[in-house]
Design an enzyme around this catalytic site. Structure first.
Site, mmCIF file in Angstrom:
data_model
loop_
_atom_site.group_PDB
_atom_site.id
_atom_site.type_symbol
_atom_site.label_atom_id
_atom_site.label_comp_id
_atom_site.label_asym_id
_atom_site.label_seq_id
_atom_site.Cartn_x
_atom_site.Cartn_y
_atom_site.Cartn_z
ATOM 1 N N HIS A 64 0.839 -1.204 0.000
ATOM 2 C CA HIS A 64 0.000 0.000 0.000
ATOM 3 C C HIS A 64 0.871 1.249 0.000
ATOM 4 C CE1 HIS A 64 0.148 0.903 4.423
ATOM 5 N NE2 HIS A 64 0.009 -0.400 4.611
ATOM 6 N N ASP A 177 5.955 0.831 7.054
ATOM 7 C CA ASP A 177 4.549 0.463 6.876
ATOM 8 C C ASP A 177 3.931 1.515 5.958
ATOM 9 O OD1 ASP A 177 1.932 -0.377 7.107
ATOM 10 O OD2 ASP A 177 1.713 0.196 9.210
ATOM 11 N N GLU A 207 -4.891 2.248 2.558
ATOM 12 C CA GLU A 207 -4.985 1.069 3.421
ATOM 13 C C GLU A 207 -5.152 1.474 4.873
ATOM 14 O OE1 GLU A 207 -3.521 -2.229 6.064
ATOM 15 O OE2 GLU A 207 -2.811 -0.155 5.885
ATOM 16 N N GLU A 208 -4.480 2.554 5.261
ATOM 17 C CA GLU A 208 -4.510 2.969 6.663
ATOM 18 C C GLU A 208 -5.860 3.539 7.073
ATOM 19 O OE1 GLU A 208 -2.377 2.062 8.596
ATOM 20 O OE2 GLU A 208 -0.456 1.867 7.570
ATOM 21 N N ASP A 230 2.728 -6.592 3.539
ATOM 22 C CA ASP A 230 2.628 -5.558 4.566
ATOM 23 C C ASP A 230 3.598 -5.895 5.689
ATOM 24 O OD1 ASP A 230 1.631 -3.325 6.004
ATOM 25 O OD2 ASP A 230 -0.406 -3.720 5.332
ATOM 26 N N HIS A 317 3.425 2.509 13.185
ATOM 27 C CA HIS A 317 2.451 3.552 13.541
ATOM 28 C C HIS A 317 3.044 4.542 14.546
ATOM 29 C CE1 HIS A 317 -1.475 1.998 11.700
ATOM 30 N NE2 HIS A 317 -0.463 1.341 11.151
#
Length: 355
Positions: A64, A177, A207-208, A230, A317
């Site tokens: 992504h 990510d 995607e997030e 991922d 994240h």
């Protein structure tokens, strides 16, 4: 810096949060053009390099494009910037971190501010809330901040430099990510020059934010099989021992299940067989509170056998993340071999669940 490190640095240095992926779409387009292969994209910006084969079947490899970030929602009278999340952040990791605000014409550095601990009550010291945070770009008024070019709706990304760590197998950057998956998609498209089924290797948007781009991309490609690429948690750091099984440096991971998908049994077995044949150590893990793009692709059209291949990554994240270079290299090796081994017969065995 070698070619692979240069690729990872270029991708993680690119700023493209959810909903604002155009810089990554353009980068992937340039990379596919450099391979002299066709690329296709949907109207959200999801993009795939295409290698055609004499086959009625196709495989879709999707990373992504987006990273977690923020968006400007308000500029106060004092010139501070209020913001909202683009993707999930824990407020604990946000304060005092540098960010970049992307205006129409230029990038502006800022820092996420909040009250110093000296003035917080004992109760408030244990509370961290996005509502109390703001970004300071070093201006003294609303008018000065507006004059900088910042406006409501501008996107914001973490600021973090790509670095090779003390052990050079450990790499530190923002947005592994999921620039991991984007780099992997490019390398597979580069390696597999003559697939026996049609190859669509690329990455999707948003995607997030509930995996929105995978829906439109699946409708565009209409794959026979799909692999989402991922990251997953690393259980090696203190406090993470009971939060999963994947460990950095021990190979790519097959995600057995997540909130939206259970790895397709026959496709999973095929990947395991390829890994064994190639001498690649693989790990297994599951996500109880997260998801990947595999879920929406699996539910698209009339159903698509889908699996997620991941690498363990520390500190996802947040403003920084850490990845093990050998995990990435083995993911490239595994995914290349998986695609090269697929032909119409194998695909039909997988889809009919006779593999």
């Amino acid at each position: 810096m070698d070619e692979q490190l240069t690729l990872l640095k270029k991708m993680t240095d690119t700023n493209a949060p959810a909903g604002f992926e155009l810089p990554m779409t353009n980068l992937m387009k340039d990379l596919f053009d450099g391979l002299n292969i066709e690329s296709i994209r949907d109207n959200t910006g999801s993009i795939f390099g295409v290698r055609k084969a004499d086959s009625k079947h196709s495989i879709m490899l999707l990373g992504h494009l987006d990273e977690i970030g923020f968006m400007v929602t308000e500029i106060t009278k004092q010139g501070f910037i209020k913001f909202t999340n683009l993707g999930y952040w824990s407020p604990i990791v946000m304060t005092s971190q540098k960010v970049t605000i992307h205006t129409k014409d230029r990038d502006i550095r800022g820092v996420i501010g909040g009250k110093p601990p000296h003035v917080l009550s004992a109760e408030d010291r244990n509370k961290v809330s996005l509502d109390n945070m703001f970004i300071d770009i070093g201006t003294a008024s609303y008018e000065e901040t507006i004059a900088s070019g910042i406006k409501v709706g501008d996107c914001i990304t973490p600021y973090s430099e790509f670095e090779v760590m003390e052990n050079p197998k450990y790499l530190l950057a923002k947005a592994f990510d999921n620039r991991f998956g984007c780099a992997l998609a490019y390398e597979v498209a580069k390696n597999v020059t003559n697939p026996k089924i049609n190859l669509y290797s690329g990455a999707v948007t948003q995607e997030e934010t509930m995996s929105r781009g995978s829906k439109t991309a699946a409708n565009l490609v209409k794959p026979s099989l799909a692999i989402a690429m991922d990251v997953c948690f690393c259980s090696l750091t203190p406090g993470m021992e009971n939060e999963g099984n994947a460990k950095m440096g021990e190979g790519p991971v097959i995600v057995l299940s997540d909130a939206w998908n259970i790895a397709h049994v026959c496709f999973k077995q095929y990947i395991m067989d390829v890994a064994k044949d190639q001498g690649i150590n693989i790990q297994f893990d599951h996500l109880t509170g997260g998801y990947t793009d595999a879920g929406h692709v699996a539910q698209s059209n009339t159903g698509v056998p889908a699996v997620t291949i991941a690498v363990p990554t520390r500190y996802i994240h947040s403003n920084v993340s850490m990845m093990h270079r050998e995990d990435y290299a083995n993911a490239v090796k595994l995914m290349t071999a998986v695609v090269e081994g697929l032909d119409d017969t194998v695909v039909e065995q997988i889809t009919s669940q006779t593999y």
